[in-house]
Design a protein around this motif. Structure first.
Motif, PDB file in Angstrom:
ATOM      1  N   ILE A  76     -16.803  29.736 -55.089  1.00 19.59           N
ATOM      2  CA  ILE A  76     -16.412  30.906 -54.284  1.00 19.59           C
ATOM      3  C   ILE A  76     -17.323  31.042 -53.067  1.00 19.59           C
ATOM      4  O   ILE A  76     -16.858  31.213 -51.938  1.00 19.59           O
ATOM      5  N   ASN A  77     -18.639  30.960 -53.277  1.00 18.56           N
ATOM      6  CA  ASN A  77     -19.586  31.151 -52.169  1.00 18.56           C
ATOM      7  C   ASN A  77     -19.568  29.987 -51.182  1.00 18.56           C
ATOM      8  O   ASN A  77     -19.724  30.198 -49.976  1.00 18.56           O
ATOM      9  N   VAL A  78     -19.392  28.767 -51.677  1.00 17.85           N
ATOM     10  CA  VAL A  78     -19.308  27.606 -50.779  1.00 17.85           C
ATOM     11  C   VAL A  78     -18.071  27.727 -49.897  1.00 17.85           C
ATOM     12  O   VAL A  78     -18.137  27.529 -48.674  1.00 17.85           O
ATOM     13  N   ASN A  79     -16.944  28.058 -50.499  1.00 17.33           N
ATOM     14  CA  ASN A  79     -15.711  28.219 -49.711  1.00 17.33           C
ATOM     15  C   ASN A  79     -15.859  29.342 -48.686  1.00 17.33           C
ATOM     16  O   ASN A  79     -15.378  29.223 -47.556  1.00 17.33           O
ATOM     17  N   ARG A  80     -16.522  30.420 -49.069  1.00 21.68           N
ATOM     18  CA  ARG A  80     -16.738  31.545 -48.159  1.00 21.68           C
ATOM     19  C   ARG A  80     -17.613  31.134 -46.974  1.00 21.68           C
ATOM     20  O   ARG A  80     -17.287  31.413 -45.822  1.00 21.68           O
ATOM     21  N   LEU A  81     -18.738  30.460 -47.259  1.00 23.70           N
ATOM     22  CA  LEU A  81     -19.635  30.013 -46.186  1.00 23.70           C
ATOM     23  C   LEU A  81     -18.945  29.049 -45.228  1.00 23.70           C
ATOM     24  O   LEU A  81     -19.071  29.171 -44.011  1.00 23.70           O
ATOM     25  N   LEU A  82     -18.225  28.095 -45.792  1.00 26.58           N
ATOM     26  CA  LEU A  82     -17.565  27.101 -44.948  1.00 26.58           C
ATOM     27  C   LEU A  82     -16.432  27.723 -44.131  1.00 26.58           C
ATOM     28  O   LEU A  82     -16.220  27.344 -42.983  1.00 26.58           O
ATOM     29  N   TYR A  83     -15.731  28.696 -44.706  1.00 29.28           N
ATOM     30  CA  TYR A  83     -14.664  29.383 -43.958  1.00 29.28           C
ATOM     31  C   TYR A  83     -15.257  30.159 -42.784  1.00 29.28           C
ATOM     32  O   TYR A  83     -14.757  30.081 -41.666  1.00 29.28           O
ATOM     33  N   ILE A  84     -16.345  30.885 -43.045  1.00 21.54           N
ATOM     34  CA  ILE A  84     -16.991  31.651 -41.967  1.00 21.54           C
ATOM     35  C   ILE A  84     -17.475  30.711 -40.869  1.00 21.54           C
ATOM     36  O   ILE A  84     -17.321  30.994 -39.681  1.00 21.54           O
ATOM     37  N   SER A  85     -18.056  29.576 -41.258  1.00 19.65           N
ATOM     38  CA  SER A  85     -18.563  28.643 -40.238  1.00 19.65           C
ATOM     39  C   SER A  85     -17.430  28.020 -39.426  1.00 19.65           C
ATOM     40  O   SER A  85     -17.592  27.762 -38.235  1.00 19.65           O
ATOM     41  N   GLN A  86     -16.282  27.795 -40.047  1.00 13.14           N
ATOM     42  CA  GLN A  86     -15.153  27.222 -39.316  1.00 13.14           C
ATOM     43  C   GLN A  86     -14.501  28.235 -38.390  1.00 13.14           C
ATOM     44  O   GLN A  86     -14.105  27.908 -37.275  1.00 13.14           O
ATOM     45  N   VAL A  87     -14.395  29.473 -38.854  1.00 15.71           N
ATOM     46  CA  VAL A  87     -13.695  30.491 -38.067  1.00 15.71           C
ATOM     47  C   VAL A  87     -14.561  31.030 -36.937  1.00 15.71           C
ATOM     48  O   VAL A  87     -14.108  31.159 -35.804  1.00 15.71           O
ATOM     49  N   SER A  88     -15.813  31.358 -37.238  1.00 18.26           N
ATOM     50  CA  SER A  88     -16.646  32.010 -36.214  1.00 18.26           C
ATOM     51  C   SER A  88     -18.030  31.389 -36.096  1.00 18.26           C
ATOM     52  O   SER A  88     -18.960  32.042 -35.634  1.00 18.26           O
ATOM     53  N   GLY A  89     -18.162  30.148 -36.485  1.00 14.01           N
ATOM     54  CA  GLY A  89     -19.464  29.482 -36.463  1.00 14.01           C
ATOM     55  C   GLY A  89     -20.091  29.391 -35.089  1.00 14.01           C
ATOM     56  O   GLY A  89     -21.287  29.648 -34.921  1.00 14.01           O
TER      57      GLY A  89
END
Length: 187
Positions: A76-89
């Motif tokens: 859950i946390n890995v997917n959340r971090l990677l999603y945030i970095s892709q969307v607004s990194g």
């Protein structure tokens, strides 16, 4: 004619002076700054990628359901971090660099002690954020599970603790230097 009953000029209560004497507004001589520094680094080393480290220990010790819980939390946390970095990194990187540059200029060019203190907290935490993003990418690429996931999280925690020790050491040295240079009254 009655004389006016007023306290002498020296005895009037200056609220600002009293407040600043009670709460030392210099960062490095303030006990609350050092308490906050300890709490931040203690919390940062306990939460590995947003997962409490005791879950890693419990999964290592008991396996089975504890391991399943750990893998779910990490996923859950890995997917959340990677999603945030892709969307607004890129935006986050830009704002972070702007903020760190501003703190550096205010702290070391304009000699604002509060900015120095915040920079000595924020810069190492930004390194931890980059380390977390890198670890999250590795976990996703490897599809890490079981003992491999535990080792990856333990290594991440070790690197976090090393960064924390260096940051606390540098902050303590700089804080002692500031306190010895400026003296007890702040200049």
């Amino acid at each position: 004619m009655k004389p006016e009953l007023r306290p002498p000029r020296e005895q009037t209560l200056d609220w600002y002076q009293t407040l600043f004497e009670l709460i030392d507004m210099r960062s490095f001589s303030n006990l609350w700054f050092w308490i906050m520094l300890a709490v931040i680094w203690s919390s940062t080393s306990h939460w590995v990628l947003g997962v409490p480290f005791d879950m890693v220990v419990r999964a290592r010790r008991f396996g089975e359901q504890a391991q399943i819980d750990l893998e779910d939390m990490v996923r859950i946390n890995v997917n959340r971090l990677l999603y945030i970095s892709q969307v607004s990194g890129l935006w986050l990187l830009g704002f972070t660099c702007f903020g760190l540059t501003t703190l550096t200029l205010l702290g070391f060019i304009y000699r604002l002690e509060f900015a120095q203190a915040v920079l000595l907290l924020a810069f190492p935490l930004s390194l931890i954020a980059l380390l977390s993003l890198s670890t999250a990418r590795l976990i996703q690429q490897e599809d890490a599970a079981g003992e491999r996931l535990q080792k990856r999280l333990m290594r991440h925690r070790l690197y976090t603790q090393i960064i924390g020790m260096v940051a606390i050491f540098v902050t303590a040295l700089w804080g002692m230097y500031q306190n010895m240079t400026l003296g007890p009254l702040g200049g």
